[in-house]
Design an enzyme around this catalytic site. Structure first.
Site, PDB file in Angstrom:
ATOM      1  N   ASP A 180      -0.855  96.125  64.139  1.00  0.00           N
ATOM      2  CA  ASP A 180      -1.829  95.056  64.191  1.00  0.00           C
ATOM      3  C   ASP A 180      -1.541  94.667  65.620  1.00  0.00           C
ATOM      4  O   ASP A 180      -1.601  93.397  65.785  1.00  0.00           O
ATOM      5  CB  ASP A 180      -2.104  94.239  63.314  1.00  0.00           C
ATOM      6  CG  ASP A 180      -3.511  93.622  63.312  1.00  0.00           C
ATOM      7  OD1 ASP A 180      -4.400  94.298  63.982  1.00  0.00           O
ATOM      8  OD2 ASP A 180      -3.728  92.581  62.768  1.00  0.00           O
ATOM      9  N   VAL A 186      -3.303  73.745  63.711  1.00  0.00           N
ATOM     10  CA  VAL A 186      -3.541  74.474  64.849  1.00  0.00           C
ATOM     11  C   VAL A 186      -4.192  75.683  64.581  1.00  0.00           C
ATOM     12  O   VAL A 186      -4.685  76.369  65.644  1.00  0.00           O
ATOM     13  CB  VAL A 186      -2.025  74.579  65.685  1.00  0.00           C
ATOM     14  CG1 VAL A 186      -1.450  73.235  65.928  1.00  0.00           C
ATOM     15  CG2 VAL A 186      -1.059  75.395  65.043  1.00  0.00           C
ATOM     16  N   GLY A 187      -4.331  76.021  63.489  1.00  0.00           N
ATOM     17  CA  GLY A 187      -5.037  77.488  63.115  1.00  0.00           C
ATOM     18  C   GLY A 187      -5.428  77.545  61.888  1.00  0.00           C
ATOM     19  O   GLY A 187      -4.841  76.919  61.062  1.00  0.00           O
ATOM     20  N   ARG A 188      -6.649  78.274  61.526  1.00  0.00           N
ATOM     21  CA  ARG A 188      -7.018  78.604  60.137  1.00  0.00           C
ATOM     22  C   ARG A 188      -7.554  79.856  59.710  1.00  0.00           C
ATOM     23  O   ARG A 188      -8.443  79.998  60.899  1.00  0.00           O
ATOM     24  CB  ARG A 188      -7.815  77.388  59.644  1.00  0.00           C
ATOM     25  CG  ARG A 188      -8.338  77.335  58.340  1.00  0.00           C
ATOM     26  CD  ARG A 188      -9.224  76.318  58.104  1.00  0.00           C
ATOM     27  NE  ARG A 188      -8.611  75.003  57.683  1.00  0.00           N
ATOM     28  CZ  ARG A 188      -8.063  74.658  56.427  1.00  0.00           C
ATOM     29  NH1 ARG A 188      -8.425  75.293  55.633  1.00  0.00           N
ATOM     30  NH2 ARG A 188      -7.297  73.487  56.409  1.00  0.00           N
ATOM     31  N   SER A 211      -8.737  83.227  56.941  1.00  0.00           N
ATOM     32  CA  SER A 211      -8.858  83.518  55.466  1.00  0.00           C
ATOM     33  C   SER A 211      -7.633  83.633  54.962  1.00  0.00           C
ATOM     34  O   SER A 211      -7.376  83.620  53.755  1.00  0.00           O
ATOM     35  CB  SER A 211      -9.764  84.717  55.325  1.00  0.00           C
ATOM     36  OG  SER A 211      -9.042  85.948  56.013  1.00  0.00           O
ATOM     37  N   TYR A 212      -6.313  83.979  55.670  1.00  0.00           N
ATOM     38  CA  TYR A 212      -5.069  84.201  55.243  1.00  0.00           C
ATOM     39  C   TYR A 212      -4.246  82.910  55.117  1.00  0.00           C
ATOM     40  O   TYR A 212      -3.603  83.024  54.242  1.00  0.00           O
ATOM     41  CB  TYR A 212      -4.609  85.067  56.409  1.00  0.00           C
ATOM     42  CG  TYR A 212      -3.183  85.755  56.186  1.00  0.00           C
ATOM     43  CD1 TYR A 212      -2.735  86.076  54.792  1.00  0.00           C
ATOM     44  CD2 TYR A 212      -2.158  85.667  57.248  1.00  0.00           C
ATOM     45  CE1 TYR A 212      -1.513  86.339  54.721  1.00  0.00           C
ATOM     46  CE2 TYR A 212      -0.903  86.012  57.190  1.00  0.00           C
ATOM     47  CZ  TYR A 212      -0.436  86.557  55.773  1.00  0.00           C
ATOM     48  OH  TYR A 212       0.712  87.072  55.532  1.00  0.00           O
ATOM     49  N   GLY A 213      -4.524  81.939  55.797  1.00  0.00           N
ATOM     50  CA  GLY A 213      -3.928  80.847  55.585  1.00  0.00           C
ATOM     51  C   GLY A 213      -4.177  79.788  56.753  1.00  0.00           C
ATOM     52  O   GLY A 213      -4.866  79.931  57.476  1.00  0.00           O
ATOM     53  N   VAL A 214      -3.243  78.509  56.523  1.00  0.00           N
ATOM     54  CA  VAL A 214      -3.232  77.617  57.539  1.00  0.00           C
ATOM     55  C   VAL A 214      -2.137  77.340  58.272  1.00  0.00           C
ATOM     56  O   VAL A 214      -0.848  77.286  57.622  1.00  0.00           O
ATOM     57  CB  VAL A 214      -3.702  76.453  56.719  1.00  0.00           C
ATOM     58  CG1 VAL A 214      -4.112  75.099  57.800  1.00  0.00           C
ATOM     59  CG2 VAL A 214      -4.904  76.555  56.105  1.00  0.00           C
ATOM     60  N   VAL A 215      -2.081  77.193  59.669  1.00  0.00           N
ATOM     61  CA  VAL A 215      -0.931  77.066  60.502  1.00  0.00           C
ATOM     62  C   VAL A 215      -0.866  75.651  60.935  1.00  0.00           C
ATOM     63  O   VAL A 215      -1.833  75.291  61.392  1.00  0.00           O
ATOM     64  CB  VAL A 215      -0.845  78.044  61.826  1.00  0.00           C
ATOM     65  CG1 VAL A 215       0.461  77.693  62.494  1.00  0.00           C
ATOM     66  CG2 VAL A 215      -0.896  79.458  61.097  1.00  0.00           C
TER      67      VAL A 215
END
EC number: 2.7.11.1
Length: 354
Positions: free
Chosen positions: A177, A27-29, A31-35
């Site tokens: 943030d 559902v999301g990607r 540079s920090y990671g993949v969800v």
């Protein structure tokens, strides 16, 4: 698709091969990671699973900050994302993360964060898996900008945001943030079929947990006396003092002021890199738009045009936003006063346009 052996129902040091979760879809990607959206195999409850590759000191630091912040919270809040568990995986071995653990795997990550260089075998694949609430309504930007403006939704959202921030500051957490991208929406539906959006403040990778006071180790530190020097965040929501690198939790108040003002008046800008339309208030200088914090740093006496539109807003709301966006952090309310004032505005001034 099923999760690897890094998830298990047992609490032993190394987990079993029986998978606890089943991945449904990405559902999301970034540079920090993949969800991923996932389900708990035993109950079929939906959860979100964030997979973070610990391949650089920067990624390790962001992941640990998020873990430290969420694991430090002893109780749950309906408007703050809840960490169900965090699993540390090295190759095919994995274990549940515990704050303050003496596990060699955990200590290698902490050392990496502190030194700013990889302190573990670079040939090994390290991952952190965060299991949290699943939010099916997208983020605050996507939710609001795909719907017509609603006074009821604005009122509900500002109350939820005020409550969430007061809860975080009460737990000694400075988010650093806050922005609509980092505020997720969960749509809980009643048996009658009506769905009420619930906000969840998320993404704690830049957060800071304030330690005890240096004068009295037994006394918790006040987030409004916990001074930070690392300038971080997202330009359009950063307070002027953050740009200078000397700030407290009052920077969160400023960011929330930007968000609330933009939400009430539907003020948006287009992100240059992503070309996405985002909620955010700013200062227009010729053909350029300048973040409020940056503009106020250059001219602290600048008067913000609140409201920005011809349509007026209630004097109490206008005054509160002005105070939240004050160039001087001492003139901003703290999160606890803010929560109270937002409740008063919502209860007494239901019509902001009078």
């Amino acid at each position: 698709m099923k999760l690897t052996t890094c998830f298990s129902t047992v609490r032993t040091r190394m987990v079993s091969s029986q998978p606890k979760y089943e991945l449904i879809q990405e559902v999301g990607r970034g540079s920090y990671g993949v969800v991923y959206e996932a389900v708990v195999k035993r109950t079929r409850a939906r959860v979100a699973v964030k997979k973070i590759r610990c391949h650089s000191p920067e990624n390790v630091e962001l992941a640990l900050r998020e873990f430290w912040a969420l694991s430090s919270i002893q109780s749950q809040h309906p408007n703050v994302i809840h960490l169900e568990e965090c699993i540390l995986q090295r190759d095919h071995l994995a274990q549940r993360m515990n704050h303050g653990s003496s596990s060699p795997l955990y200590l290698e990550l902490v050392e990496t964060s502190l030194k700013g260089e990889i302190s573990f075998d670079p040939c090994c694949a390290y991952y952190l898996w965060f299991v949290t609430d699943f939010c099916d309504g997208g983020d605050m930007n996507a939710y609001l900008l795909s719907r017509k403006p609603s006074r009821k939704t604005n009122t509900s959202f500002m109350l939820q945001l005020g409550s969430a921030l007061a809860f975080l500051h009460r737990n000694q957490i400075i988010h650093r943030d806050l922005k609509p991208d980092n505020i997720l929406i969960s749509q809980a539906c009643t048996p009658a079929g009506s769905c009420e959006p619930t906000l969840k403040v998320a993404d704690f990778g830049l957060s800071k947990v304030c330690s005890t006071s240096g004068l009295n180790p037994e006394e918790p530190a006040s987030v409004n006396k916990c001074f930070l020097s690392t300038a971080c965040g997202t330009d359009f929501y950063m307070a002027p003092e953050v740009w200078e690198g000397h700030y407290t939790a009052k920077a969160d108040i400023f960011a929330l002021g930007v968000i609330i003002w933009a939400m009430v008046e539907r003020i948006t800008f287009v992100d240059v890199e992503t070309q996405k339309e985002l909620l955010g208030s700013y200062v227009q200088q010729g053909s350029e738009i300048v973040p409020l914090g940056e503009a106020l740093l250059e001219n602290p006496k600048m008067e913000l045009l609140i409201p920005a539109r011809k349509k007026s807003m209630n004097s109490h709301m206008k005054q509160l936003i002005r105070e939240m966006l004050s160039a001087n952090p001492q003139e901003r309310p703290d999160a606890f006063e803010l929560e109270l004032r937002l409740v008063r505005i919502a209860c007494r001034e239901l019509d902001w346009d009078t």
